[in-house]
Scaffold this active site. Sequence first.
Site, PDB file in Angstrom:
ATOM      1  N   LYS A 280       0.866  -1.178   0.000  1.00 45.23           N
ATOM      2  CA  LYS A 280       0.000   0.000   0.000  1.00 45.23           C
ATOM      3  C   LYS A 280       0.900   1.223   0.000  1.00 45.23           C
ATOM      4  CE  LYS A 280      -4.408   1.298   0.366  1.00 45.23           C
ATOM      5  NZ  LYS A 280      -5.141   0.991   1.621  1.00 45.23           N
ATOM      6  N   ASN A 423      12.599   5.650   7.906  1.00 44.63           N
ATOM      7  CA  ASN A 423      13.260   4.637   8.710  1.00 44.63           C
ATOM      8  C   ASN A 423      12.383   3.383   8.779  1.00 44.63           C
ATOM      9  OD1 ASN A 423      15.699   5.941   9.570  1.00 44.63           O
ATOM     10  ND2 ASN A 423      14.455   7.261  10.890  1.00 44.63           N
ATOM     11  N   HIS A 529      14.422   5.799   0.335  1.00 47.21           N
ATOM     12  CA  HIS A 529      13.715   7.065   0.552  1.00 47.21           C
ATOM     13  C   HIS A 529      12.691   7.335  -0.538  1.00 47.21           C
ATOM     14  CE1 HIS A 529      17.473   7.803   2.961  1.00 47.21           C
ATOM     15  NE2 HIS A 529      16.541   8.158   3.805  1.00 47.21           N
TER      16      HIS A 529
END
Length: 529
Positions: A280, A423, A529
């Site tokens: 998702k 993270n 990222h």
Amino acid sequence: MTDLIPLRRALISVSDKTGLIDFARRLDARGIEILSTGGTAKALREAGLTVVDVADVTGFPEMMDGRVKTLHPAVHGGLLALRDNDEHLAAMEAHGIGPIDLLVVNLYPFEETVAKGAGYDECIENIDIGGPAMIRAAAKNHAFVNVIVDVQDYDALLAEMDANDDRCSLAFRKRLAQTAYARTAAYDAAVSTWMAGAIGEETPRRRAFAGTLAQGLRYGENPHQAAAFYVTGEARPGVATARQWQGKELSYNNINDTDAAFELVAEFDPAEGPACAIIKHANPCGVAQGGSALEAYKRAYDCDRTSAFGGIVALNQPLDGATAEEIVKIFTEVVIAPDADEEAKAIFAGKKNLRLLTTGGLPDPMAAGLTFRQVAGGFLAQGRDNGHVAREALKIVSKRQPSDAELADLMFAWTVAKHVKSNAIVYAKDLATVGIGAGQMSRVDSTRIGRRKSEDMAEALALPLPLTVGSAVASDAFFPFADGIEALAEAGAKAVIQPGGSMRDAEVIEAADRLGLAMVFTGQRHFRH
């Protein structure tokens, strides 16, 4: 510039001969003279068409194994001459140069040659020189010349001529010219990218890349953003090469999320059993291995049922009917798998908006490649994250040794963490995720989010304890402070895998020992990222 220009003379030289004969016959029926070279001329003659050899126009034979055949003023003058310039017309008359009104060229199959793994010398011989030179010349002179570089434009040209009494409009020629320049740019990008790899140049002074339009999209991430999907031609199984069996067109977000799901599930070797990933917003909300695809899906779903609604499901093995029957119990956007049996397809057929994609294989998670990200005024390029740490390469740094079961879960969690936005914290138990914390600015927050999701699922499944109790945990980067380890212990975790390398590693290891956790270092980070 003159708008409608008649076509009287064409030069055709193609490596891809799809649709060639029919197209040439329709040009011939309009009285258009056809010039050609080599294999193209041979194919046209064998079809009964009259063809003038370019060698007869230039007065020079093809030479040097075909490297030199069209690089001649009689060709380029015919392409570049301005028909409304008296000096150009006088030069054509003086040197016997005839105008060329249509150029049809598709280039030597360089990309295909590279894709099949050909050697250096063969790749070099498949770099086209004359073709790009003619294409650029014709495109520059689009005021008077039509240039076709793609087979799919054959019918467009004929339709344009039908609509304009065998003439083509300036607007049409401009569109052809733009396509032509994009093709030569993509070709040169393919050559330069291949050569950088062939000579081991990791950071070439200039980097180029290109794509071919696969699908216009309704919008991008949001409705106010224009978007399209382009493919590079890379022979990597995935969303770009998949067959869509049913459902609406994929959206921008569907494509992005489906790619993320399939790249993750491909980390799990089918020979070691079925695996399922549910994604998702490009993050996994559940990943599991199981004795069957159905079991793997159920276990992945039970990690975070709320987030799985409207998600993407990826399998590392063919989709079967039993698994399909379970998947359709909730709303799912896309299912992607190497294949699907007829029972599964029939079940999905009742869900008209559900997209089913099959790929015929899995992408190699160890393969090299490049990824790109745009920044203001430039872009970042890096190698694909194909990092892998073997079990025997792990460094146990805690006093307590992890058990074999814990080691298996640690390796599983580490594999998943590679595909979670940083993270990243991944709790796993019995080869299934039981809590995932993603994309947080603080690593401690990620540990807490993963724990909370596990607590929510324990309540939904009427379990006495959250599944993080007794779990193994992966962190995509090192813990800078002991508070992260303390948060994991509060969640009931018993083992931790992380890269190590913090200035406070000793403090973090001491906390693990104090709290009775086993800890292993990988020496490798997986930021995403």
